[in-house]
Design an enzyme around this catalytic site. Sequence first.
Site, PDB file in Angstrom:
ATOM      1  CG  HIS A  70      31.927  42.698  54.056  1.00  0.00           C
ATOM      2  ND1 HIS A  70      32.652  43.294  55.061  1.00  0.00           N
ATOM      3  CD2 HIS A  70      32.841  42.117  53.229  1.00  0.00           C
ATOM      4  CE1 HIS A  70      33.953  43.092  54.848  1.00  0.00           C
ATOM      5  NE2 HIS A  70      34.091  42.376  53.736  1.00  0.00           N
ATOM      6  CG  ASN A 103      33.640  45.801  57.367  1.00  0.00           C
ATOM      7  OD1 ASN A 103      32.921  44.806  57.351  1.00  0.00           O
ATOM      8  ND2 ASN A 103      34.023  46.409  56.264  1.00  0.00           N
ATOM      9  CG  HIS A 107      40.857  40.668  51.061  1.00  0.00           C
ATOM     10  ND1 HIS A 107      42.004  41.277  51.494  1.00  0.00           N
ATOM     11  CD2 HIS A 107      39.840  41.231  51.768  1.00  0.00           C
ATOM     12  CE1 HIS A 107      41.695  42.174  52.407  1.00  0.00           C
ATOM     13  NE2 HIS A 107      40.406  42.159  52.597  1.00  0.00           N
ATOM     14  CG  ASP A 154      36.046  40.650  50.387  1.00  0.00           C
ATOM     15  OD1 ASP A 154      35.186  41.004  51.224  1.00  0.00           O
ATOM     16  OD2 ASP A 154      37.074  41.312  50.160  1.00  0.00           O
ATOM     17  CG  HIS A 161      29.406  49.114  48.659  1.00  0.00           C
ATOM     18  ND1 HIS A 161      29.378  49.664  49.919  1.00  0.00           N
ATOM     19  CD2 HIS A 161      30.569  48.431  48.577  1.00  0.00           C
ATOM     20  CE1 HIS A 161      30.485  49.336  50.568  1.00  0.00           C
ATOM     21  NE2 HIS A 161      31.227  48.575  49.784  1.00  0.00           N
ATOM     22  CB  ALA A 196      36.173  49.898  47.976  1.00  0.00           C
ATOM     23  N   GLY A 197      34.087  47.573  46.821  1.00  0.00           N
ATOM     24  CA  GLY A 197      33.607  46.222  47.115  1.00  0.00           C
ATOM     25  C   GLY A 197      32.696  45.697  46.025  1.00  0.00           C
TER      26      GLY A 197
HETATM   27  O1  DOR Z   1      36.392  46.377  48.842  1.00  0.00           O
HETATM   28  C1  DOR Z   1      36.194  46.111  50.022  1.00  0.00           C
HETATM   29  N1  DOR Z   1      34.986  46.251  50.576  1.00  0.00           N
HETATM   30  N2  DOR Z   1      37.216  45.695  50.774  1.00  0.00           N
HETATM   31  C2  DOR Z   1      37.107  45.533  52.104  1.00  0.00           C
HETATM   32  O2  DOR Z   1      38.068  45.179  52.744  1.00  0.00           O
HETATM   33  C3  DOR Z   1      35.835  45.848  52.787  1.00  0.00           C
HETATM   34  C4  DOR Z   1      34.707  45.752  51.874  1.00  0.00           C
HETATM   35  C5  DOR Z   1      33.451  46.383  52.409  1.00  0.00           C
HETATM   36  O3  DOR Z   1      33.101  46.120  53.571  1.00  0.00           O
HETATM   37  O4  DOR Z   1      32.813  47.110  51.665  1.00  0.00           O
HETATM   38 ZN    ZN Z   2      35.964  41.912  53.083  1.00  0.00          ZN
END
Ligand code: DOR
Ligand code: ZN
Length: 395
Positions: A57, A89, A209, A276, A280, A290-291
């Site tokens: 991302h 996204n 994932h 993945d 952030h 999340a991520g």
């Molecule tokens: O933890 C995540 N972050 N899971 C996802 O599916 C999307 C991702 C994000 O774009 O931040």
């Molecule tokens: Zn992802």
Amino acid sequence: MLLIQSGTVFIGDKFVKKDILIDNGIIVDIGTNLKGTEKIDASGMLVLPGLIDPHVHLREPGATHKEDFTTGSRAAIAGGFTTVMDMPNNTTPTTTKERLEEKMKLAKQKAVCDVLFHFGGTDDNFDEVKKANPPSLKLYLGETTGMLVLKNQNSLEKHFVNFPAERPIVLHASDHSPDEEINLGKTYATVENAISLANKHKRKIHIAHASTKKEIDLAIRSKNCTVEVAPHYLFLSTNDLERLGPMGKVYPPLRSEQKRIHLWKSLENVDCIATDHAPHTIEDKESGSAGFPGLETSLALMLKGCDLGFIDKLWLIPKMSEQVASIFNIEKKGQIKKGFIGDITIVDPKKVWKVDTSELETKCKWSPFEGIEFKGKVHTVIKSGKIVYREYCFV
Ligand code: DOR
Ligand code: ZN
């Protein structure tokens, strides 16, 4: 003519001591005692195909305070990836041809590695999918960061029918209900349903994932389905949540220690590894995003898995290169082979290091793997025959 001399080179399915010659961005010869004008001494080094990450991302446009094509692609190169596949996204999701073209233009101007794009499918963008004609389609069957989610059950089958069968539809099947029994139950049901539809329409799907053995077990039963695992599910579990606090939030969520161990045991059945990379800022994490960033630590983590004896490098390398190219129909990449693009990642297998967050290329400047000692680091990266990274630094 760039000569990479005397490295331990991954060719086919084994390591051999060879020279590689690259001319005009293309691998033109592999052999011994080759001659070139520019030379890289790779003795003692592992010479790998430029790695390909099917799941990142990079956040541009829309959330460039977290990452942009420059910082994200620099993180990719520093982590050994010469090609990454960006997710749709974004704040304004990549669901129209116009938005895809805008992204492609920005990436072309700013990225130092190759960036390919997953296109987002919605309940009503069937015409846009046709117009954009992307190499892969991403469908969100559960909510996550961003607004992109399929709400109508019929849309799934409609996309399955409309999108070319040999191009994968990537599925976000995970649910994030706080109760694990509920989120896993929903995830498994979603995966099972998608696989039966893929079988019915004889089309390729790819499960993003996977975080449990069960998802892998479901996926391997169908020849139409491939599956990826992200290293954080192999190295972190709910045991780390107290230590990580809000930094430990990710979708799918970290699993129990027992599930983490089971995932290692079924890893031999996965088709590829994906970072993945979902950066952030620390502030955004503290308010609930999340991520995890993953581009700069994933290869090192997987090499640690090799050192721990859980997997073998001969198994690992294709899962981060050739296999990804094969799943996503990426031509002339993912292997060190005559006629292929000169994308090469050179790793010093003896280099011991730890994450220094101030030195990370990713804009988010943190990592859930801070403090872990790694052995093996990306030393030099060649993109289309050009040295872009040398002795741990951008050139
Ligand atoms: O933890 C995540 N972050 N899971 C996802 O599916 C999307 C991702 C994000 O774009 O931040
Ligand atoms: Zn992802």
